[in-house]
Design an enzyme around this catalytic site. Structure first.
Site, PDB file in Angstrom:
ATOM      1  CE1 TYR A 262      50.649 102.452  62.597  1.00 23.21           C
ATOM      2  CE2 TYR A 262      52.756 101.588  61.826  1.00 23.21           C
ATOM      3  CZ  TYR A 262      51.487 102.080  61.561  1.00 23.21           C
ATOM      4  OH  TYR A 262      51.053 102.194  60.255  1.00 23.21           O
TER       5      TYR A 262
ATOM      6  CE  LYS B  77      48.929  99.723  61.001  1.00 22.08           C
ATOM      7  NZ  LYS B  77      47.635  99.788  60.267  1.00 22.08           N
TER       8      LYS B  77
END
Length: 267
Positions: free
Chosen positions: A179, A183
């Site tokens: 993640y 991002k």
């Protein structure tokens, strides 16, 4: 003030067409409602999967569309996956075929599959990268190609992409290798795209929001920190609707900003 299909507009997005991905719940839903309230015609995209990207539920996108229409707005549902190359193309076509043009794209769709590095599987890494990072790229790519074609025809207009990064990508914590990488990549992609697309009138910005969503509810420690206020009259700092006004501003025709990633939370 002008009138469109029996509805009067005075919103800052009046007449603009916008795509919001992952708009069935959470931040995306609030963005869609905010954009519609400001006069935009909205494509509500969501496959209706779980927070980890499993399953589908096409009703979610249609329910948000129904909510927008009930309030007098204009919207259409799209249930393609942003991580599917052809699906991302169909998403752009949905906007153009339904509303005749496309002015703003908000890349919001994302999933979460936290795991410590030594335990993370290939599928857990790939799936998060595919939806969050590749999905942002795929939708932006097809959008940019459409806008470049319009520009070559002399049909210039203010165009906007708003990407969704995260504090997890700017100041990563443990258990989020996939993640955080996605991002952080989105934040970098935002700046590159702003430099590349500025010559055809496209502005690209990003947000790194903090709000109470399914994603934060699944993150240890955050669900307690972002809990709803106990008193009804107390301002709900972490409600996702607090993020949407900034996103709407970034999508306005008069906004001069490009190449920025904004940390946004609360009021």
């Amino acid at each position: 003030m002008k009138k469109t299909k029996g509805r009067q507009h005075m919103g800052v997005l009046d007449g603009r067409v916008a795509i919001i991905t992952g708009a069935g719940r959470g931040l995306g839903r609030e963005h869609a409602l905010q954009f519609a309230a400001e006069g935009a015609r909205v494509v509500v995209n969501d496959v209706g999967g779980s927070a980890s990207g499993e399953g589908t539920d096409s009703d979610l996108a249609h329910e948000v569309v129904a909510e927008i229409k009930a309030a007098g707005g204009e919207a259409v549902a799209n249930t393609d996956s942003v991580s599917d190359w052809a699906g991302a193309q169909r998403l752009i076509e949905t906007a153009v075929d339904t509303f005749g043009d496309l002015h703003a794209v908000v890349n919001n769709a994302g999933i979460l599959r936290d795991r410590m590095l030594v335990n993370m599987t290939e599928d857990e890494f790939d799936s998060v990268i595919n939806v969050n990072l590749k999905g942002t790229f795929a939708v932006s790519h097809h959008t940019a190609r459409y806008w470049r074609g319009r520009s070559k025809q002399g049909l210039d207009a203010d165009r906007v992409i708003v990407n969704t990064s995260s504090g997890a990508g700017l100041a990563p914590g443990v258990g989020q290798t996939n993640y955080a990488a996605a991002k952080a990549g989105i934040a970098a992609m935002t700046q590159v795209a702003a430099k590349e697309l500025g010559r055809i009138g496209v502005r690209v910005n990003g947000i790194a929001p903090l709000a109470r969503t399914r994603t934060t509810d699944a993150t240890p420690g955050l669900s307690e920190r972002l809990a709803e206020p106990e008193a009804e009259q107390e301002f709900d700092v972490y409600h996702p609707r607090n993020v949407s006004p900034l996103v709407a501003y970034l999508a306005t025709e008069d906004c001069p900003l490009s190449g920025h990633v904004f940390r946004v939370v609360g009021g």
